[in-house]
Write a protein that holds these residues in place. Structure first.
Motif, PDB file in Angstrom:
ATOM      1  N   VAL A  48       1.135  -1.195  -0.492  1.00  0.00           N
ATOM      2  CA  VAL A  48       0.009   0.572   0.331  1.00  0.00           C
ATOM      3  C   VAL A  48       1.109   1.356  -0.380  1.00  0.00           C
ATOM      4  O   VAL A  48       1.665   1.608   1.278  1.00  0.00           O
ATOM      5  CB  VAL A  48      -1.007   0.068   1.321  1.00  0.00           C
ATOM      6  N   THR A  49       0.777   2.281  -1.120  1.00  0.00           N
ATOM      7  CA  THR A  49       1.458   3.123  -1.211  1.00  0.00           C
ATOM      8  C   THR A  49       0.561   4.689  -1.018  1.00  0.00           C
ATOM      9  O   THR A  49      -0.159   4.379  -1.904  1.00  0.00           O
ATOM     10  CB  THR A  49       2.261   3.063  -2.139  1.00  0.00           C
ATOM     11  N   GLY A  50       1.217   5.656  -1.568  1.00  0.00           N
ATOM     12  CA  GLY A  50       0.527   7.183  -1.209  1.00  0.00           C
ATOM     13  C   GLY A  50       0.951   7.561  -2.604  1.00  0.00           C
ATOM     14  O   GLY A  50       0.253   8.535  -2.753  1.00  0.00           O
ATOM     15  N   PHE A 679      -8.528  16.360  -8.617  1.00  0.00           N
ATOM     16  CA  PHE A 679      -7.332  16.103  -8.238  1.00  0.00           C
ATOM     17  C   PHE A 679      -6.999  15.185  -7.235  1.00  0.00           C
ATOM     18  O   PHE A 679      -7.768  14.496  -6.768  1.00  0.00           O
ATOM     19  CB  PHE A 679      -6.602  17.423  -7.302  1.00  0.00           C
ATOM     20  N   ILE A 680      -5.786  14.911  -6.900  1.00  0.00           N
ATOM     21  CA  ILE A 680      -5.311  13.985  -5.873  1.00  0.00           C
ATOM     22  C   ILE A 680      -4.009  14.692  -4.980  1.00  0.00           C
ATOM     23  O   ILE A 680      -3.131  14.656  -5.034  1.00  0.00           O
ATOM     24  CB  ILE A 680      -4.989  12.607  -6.226  1.00  0.00           C
ATOM     25  N   GLN A 681      -4.420  14.343  -3.698  1.00  0.00           N
ATOM     26  CA  GLN A 681      -2.882  15.591  -2.604  1.00  0.00           C
ATOM     27  C   GLN A 681      -2.717  14.794  -1.937  1.00  0.00           C
ATOM     28  O   GLN A 681      -3.685  13.362  -1.022  1.00  0.00           O
ATOM     29  CB  GLN A 681      -4.129  16.679  -1.557  1.00  0.00           C
ATOM     30  N   ASP A 682      -1.690  14.279  -2.009  1.00  0.00           N
ATOM     31  CA  ASP A 682      -1.248  13.203  -0.852  1.00  0.00           C
ATOM     32  C   ASP A 682      -0.980  13.573   0.235  1.00  0.00           C
ATOM     33  O   ASP A 682       0.486  14.824  -0.127  1.00  0.00           O
ATOM     34  CB  ASP A 682      -0.308  12.247  -1.949  1.00  0.00           C
ATOM     35  N   LEU A 683      -0.025  13.282   1.613  1.00  0.00           N
ATOM     36  CA  LEU A 683      -0.062  14.176   2.697  1.00  0.00           C
ATOM     37  C   LEU A 683       1.316  12.267   2.922  1.00  0.00           C
ATOM     38  O   LEU A 683       0.411  11.790   4.148  1.00  0.00           O
ATOM     39  CB  LEU A 683      -0.892  14.667   3.494  1.00  0.00           C
ATOM     40  N   VAL A 688      -1.644  10.324   4.663  1.00  0.00           N
ATOM     41  CA  VAL A 688      -3.562  10.317   4.874  1.00  0.00           C
ATOM     42  C   VAL A 688      -2.802  10.855   3.171  1.00  0.00           C
ATOM     43  O   VAL A 688      -2.135  11.575   2.430  1.00  0.00           O
ATOM     44  CB  VAL A 688      -3.573  11.440   4.841  1.00  0.00           C
ATOM     45  N   SER A 689      -4.381  10.544   2.426  1.00  0.00           N
ATOM     46  CA  SER A 689      -4.375  11.010   0.806  1.00  0.00           C
ATOM     47  C   SER A 689      -5.978  11.669   0.343  1.00  0.00           C
ATOM     48  O   SER A 689      -6.323  10.975   1.458  1.00  0.00           O
ATOM     49  CB  SER A 689      -4.404  10.152  -0.165  1.00  0.00           C
ATOM     50  N   PHE A 720     -12.722  11.368  -2.367  1.00  0.00           N
ATOM     51  CA  PHE A 720     -12.397   9.661  -1.282  1.00  0.00           C
ATOM     52  C   PHE A 720     -11.101  10.854  -0.384  1.00  0.00           C
ATOM     53  O   PHE A 720     -10.473  12.326  -0.671  1.00  0.00           O
ATOM     54  CB  PHE A 720     -11.633   9.329  -2.330  1.00  0.00           C
ATOM     55  N   VAL A 721     -11.236  10.053   0.487  1.00  0.00           N
ATOM     56  CA  VAL A 721      -9.846  10.249   1.796  1.00  0.00           C
ATOM     57  C   VAL A 721      -9.350   9.008   2.184  1.00  0.00           C
ATOM     58  O   VAL A 721     -10.554   8.286   2.558  1.00  0.00           O
ATOM     59  CB  VAL A 721     -11.109  10.871   3.107  1.00  0.00           C
TER      60      VAL A 721
END
Length: 783
Positions: A48-50, A679-683, A688-689, A720-721
């Motif tokens: 599982v990766t971000g 859009f997708i934001q990865d933290l 968290v994404s 999504f989160v």
């Protein structure tokens, strides 16, 4: 979640990429560096990766877009239909929250070729289409949009082809479990369960997967009917429409090296158990509060049992200085439907409204579609040129059975007669094809090219039995088609790519239009009879594209397309009167003779036969054209210092022109545009994404004999989160249809051809269909 290759293969691949980067051209070095970076994020098992996934840059010379499962997975699509709604130029005219018949370039699903692992499979549609919402997304490795075909694939791809590539044992290592639930706005909750695993087995590699997912779609409809646009109100209908069911699927893939070749066995099975329930009430008052103005109560229930089975075996081996391939396939589709519709009428002159009659119809439909396929192919190199030749063989048989029965009652509480007396119609369509082909391809500096010829031969037999003991009607039809294709790709720099493609394609006639069966009242008061002598439609297509690499992972592209369709199949008149016209004339003659005993045709006032409705058929009537522009962008915002922010945008402008018996129009139900942006934001420091996706489809118009429909679609917003726990667990919450999307239709209905030309309405109806949001909570565990 990532699919991985076995460790020895990955090491070999990485070594080759490093050598290319060290001594190859700058363009190859850049590609190798990107590939090494992608491989470096993968471990020996699924993790599982971000990392945000972007659209892949295909190496195919033919214009092809490639989207891996990771591109879609953050939004937890249920089916291939849910995946395809995010890619360029794919439209749908299904009900809200339904994505079944994919319309590439907005054209009818019959113009789009659906492939699974590069092979065409049978489907439910009488137009030869395949319902993509029957394949669970969890079975898929990637989806390819092939905008223009090559000679080594079937030419049934006027609009293009959508190739659904399933997970492969050789490329997927490890496994995962998936569990979750979906919650709908009517309070219903459905489970989502899945498991996939792959590893060494019996000297090769074996992959297996199972998936069970609940399906539920509660919708609300309201229809208002008028005598004509702007005319007097007639009635309204309030309706609930609930689709409920379960999809159960499984897939297996086994790969093993044997001698100088590689054996691959694969298969998948999907069963759809589905119920569609509609309940509606009609009133003769526009107000929803006027319950005492009840006209009728209607109930319809359709039980659907569908099964898809696809099996394949291939062996690729070295032979005669090249490589040969033997490919065997078997595909089967079964569709059983049990449809019961009942209407109870009321007299609202009484208070409360009183019973005024009952009518019921039961329709039993069985369809069985079987395809056997065999492919023999050989490839070999001649210097910088590759030569490929082979033959594809297909034996297809489609059997269908239609049984109908009607009952009625005039008194409330009267026992209803059983649905026992069925009118039974059966048909069989057989097609045998042998399609030889030859291709040349090569690379000359910065230019990649490919050209080929495909010769498709078809022998068709059509059998129809309209009554139980009646003799079968048989019609044979043979036709042959030469389908050339050519593709050119020019790479002026390591980042830029230009492409051009020219190909001839074909669309075979719909099954329903081939059967010589007369359907009374099919189009208003007009009848329809199939035409087994229909010729296939053919099209010349041109694609011109430009694509640029943005940094190391981003891609932006623009494509222009044009299709010129010959021998277009449309509804055309035969000049013969309809059954209703003959019946009306007979009644008029009987009434005249009752008043004038002994009269004859020469008697003054004797009714003249002047029909206003006719028998129509399907015919090759002329030409049509479709064109448009397709833009797509998929990139991280690294240039803005936002390397963990990914944006996605595709926009397709679509247009066309067809001439039917009423004049010029666009291809039926082609939307004017399709827009996707997100859009997708990865933290990564928090594991968290989150992200969002917005989709909008332009309005569409359809015109057939007796009916014209204008359709507008509401926007669809998804979000999504995700929270990750190490490299093995991810928890994801998604929400879809967050804007309560609607589908708004205007129906212009006419009884006869003359009425439609003169705009003399039988009815004008406006219908709105809506559905609420859907929330899904999913947990994935990788091992």
């Amino acid at each position: 979640m990532r699919s991985l290759q076995p460790t020895p293969f990955r090491r070999h691949h990485a070594l080759c990429a490093a050598l290319l980067a060290a001594c190859g051209s700058p363009a190859l070095a850049a590609e190798a560096e990107l590939e090494n970076e992608r491989r470096a994020t993968e471990l020996d098992r699924v993790t599982v990766t971000g990392e945000i996934a972007y659209r892949d840059r295909s190496d195919a010379t033919a214009p092809t877009l490639s989207y891996g499962l990771d591109y879609f997975q953050r939004f937890e699509p249920l089916t291939v239909g849910d995946m395809l709604k995010r890619v360029p130029s794919v439209g749908f005219v299904s009900d809200v929250l339904e994505y079944d018949g994919a319309r590439l370039r907005g054209l009818d699903p019959g113009y789009t070729q659906i492939l699974i692992n590069g092979k065409k499979v049978p489907g439910a549609g009488g137009d030869r289409s395949f319902y993509v919402d029957r394949i669970p997304a969890e079975l898929v490795e990637r989806i390819e949009i092939v905008r223009s075909p090559s000679a080594n694939r079937s030419g049934d791809a006027v609009a293009g082809a959508l190739n659904i590539v399933l997970r492969d044992a050789y490329e997927f290592d490890g496994g995962y479990l998936r569990a979750g639930a979906m919650h709908f706005d009517d309070g219903k909750t459905k489970p989502v369960l899945g498991a996939v695993g792959s590893g060494e087995f019996a000297g090769g590699r074996l992959l297996g997967g199972v998936n069970v997912q609940g399906r539920h779609n509660p919708k609300r409809k309201r229809s208002d009917r008028f005598e004509a646009p702007g005319g007097d109100f007639v009635d309204r209908e309030d309706q609930s429409d609930v689709r409920d069911g379960t999809d159960t699927s499984g897939n297996l893939s086994y790969t093993r090296d044997i001698g100088a070749g590689r054996l691959r066995l694969d298969g998948f099975y999907v069963r759809t158990d589905r119920t569609e329930t509609e309940h509606s009430r009609e009133y003769d008052h526009a107000s929803s509060r006027a319950r005492e103005r009840l006209l009728s109560v209607n109930d319809q229930k359709v039980d659907i049992d569908q099964k898809n089975l696809v099996l394949g075996a291939s062996y690729d081996f070295a032979m005669a200085g090249g490589r040969s391939e033997i490919d065997l396939g078997y595909a089967r589709f079964d569709d059983d439907r049990f449809d019961t519709e009942q209407e109870t009428g009321y007299d609202n002159e009484d208070s409360p409204p009183s019973f005024d009659g009952f009518e019921g119809t039961r329709i039993l439909t069985d369809a069985r579609d079987r395809e056997f396929s065999l492919k023999l192919a050989h490839k070999r190199e001649f210097g910088a040129t590759r030569f490929e030749f082979g033959v594809d063989g297909v034996d297809k048989r489609r059997d269908s059975s239609l049984r109908t029965s009607e009952v009625e009652a005039k008194k409330e509480g009267q026992p209803l007669p059983p649905y026992a007396q069925f009118e039974h119609q059966r048909s069989r369509i057989q097609e045998r094809r042998a399609d030889p082909y030859a291709m040349l391809s090569g690379k000359n500096g910065r230019v990649d090219w490919e050209t080929g010829l495909r010769y498709e031969t078809t022998r068709a037999k059509i059998d129809l039995r309209s009554e139980e003991n009646a003799p079968a009607l048989r019609q044979d039809k043979d036709y042959n088609l030469l389908l050339p294709s050519a593709h050119l790709r020019f790479n002026p720099t390591e980042h830029d790519r230009f492409s051009a493609s020219l190909a001839r394609t074909v669309r075979r006639p719909d099954f329903d239009k081939l059967l010589p069966l007369t359907l009374e009242g099919e189009y208003g008061d007009n009848d329809f009879v199939g035409n087994p002598l229909l010729r296939p439609e053919t099209a010349w297509g041109l694609d011109l594209g430009y694509e640029r690499r943005l940094g190391r992972r981003g891609v932006v592209g623009l494509n222009l397309f044009y299709r010129k369709v010959r021998d277009l199949i449309e509804i055309a008149g035969t000049g013969r009167p309809s059954a209703k016209s003959l019946e009306d004339h007979e009644e008029a003659v009987e009434e005249f003779l009752d008043e004038h005993p002994g009269a004859g045709p020469v008697t003054p006032g004797y009714p003249a036969f002047d029909p206003d409705s006719f028998l129509f058929t399907a015919a090759n009537v002329g030409d049509g054209a479709a064109w448009g522009a397709e833009f797509d962008l998929s990139t991280p915002l690294t240039a803005l210092g936002l390397e963990h922010t990914g944006v996605f945008l595709n926009y397709s402008w679509l247009d066309s022109e067809v001439e039917d018996e009423f004049g010029k129009r666009r291809f039926n139900n082609q939307p004017r545009f399709v827009l996707n942006v997100g859009f997708i934001q990865d933290l990564p420091e928090w594991g968290v994404s989150f992200g969002a996706s917005y989709r909008r489809q332009g309005g569409a118009y359809s015109r057939v004999l007796g009916e014209e429909v204008s359709t507008d679609y509401g926007a669809d917003l998804e979000a999504f989160v995700e929270k990750r726990f190490g490299s093995q667990i991810a928890v994801r919450l998604t929400g879809s249809n967050l804007l309560d999307a609607s589908k708004d239709e205007a129906f212009h209905k006419f009884d006869t051809f003359g009425d439609q030309v003169g705009r003399d309405y039988d009815e004008y109806e406006r219908e709105t269909e809506t559905a609420g949001p859907v929330y899904q909570l999913t947990v994935r565990y990788a091992f």
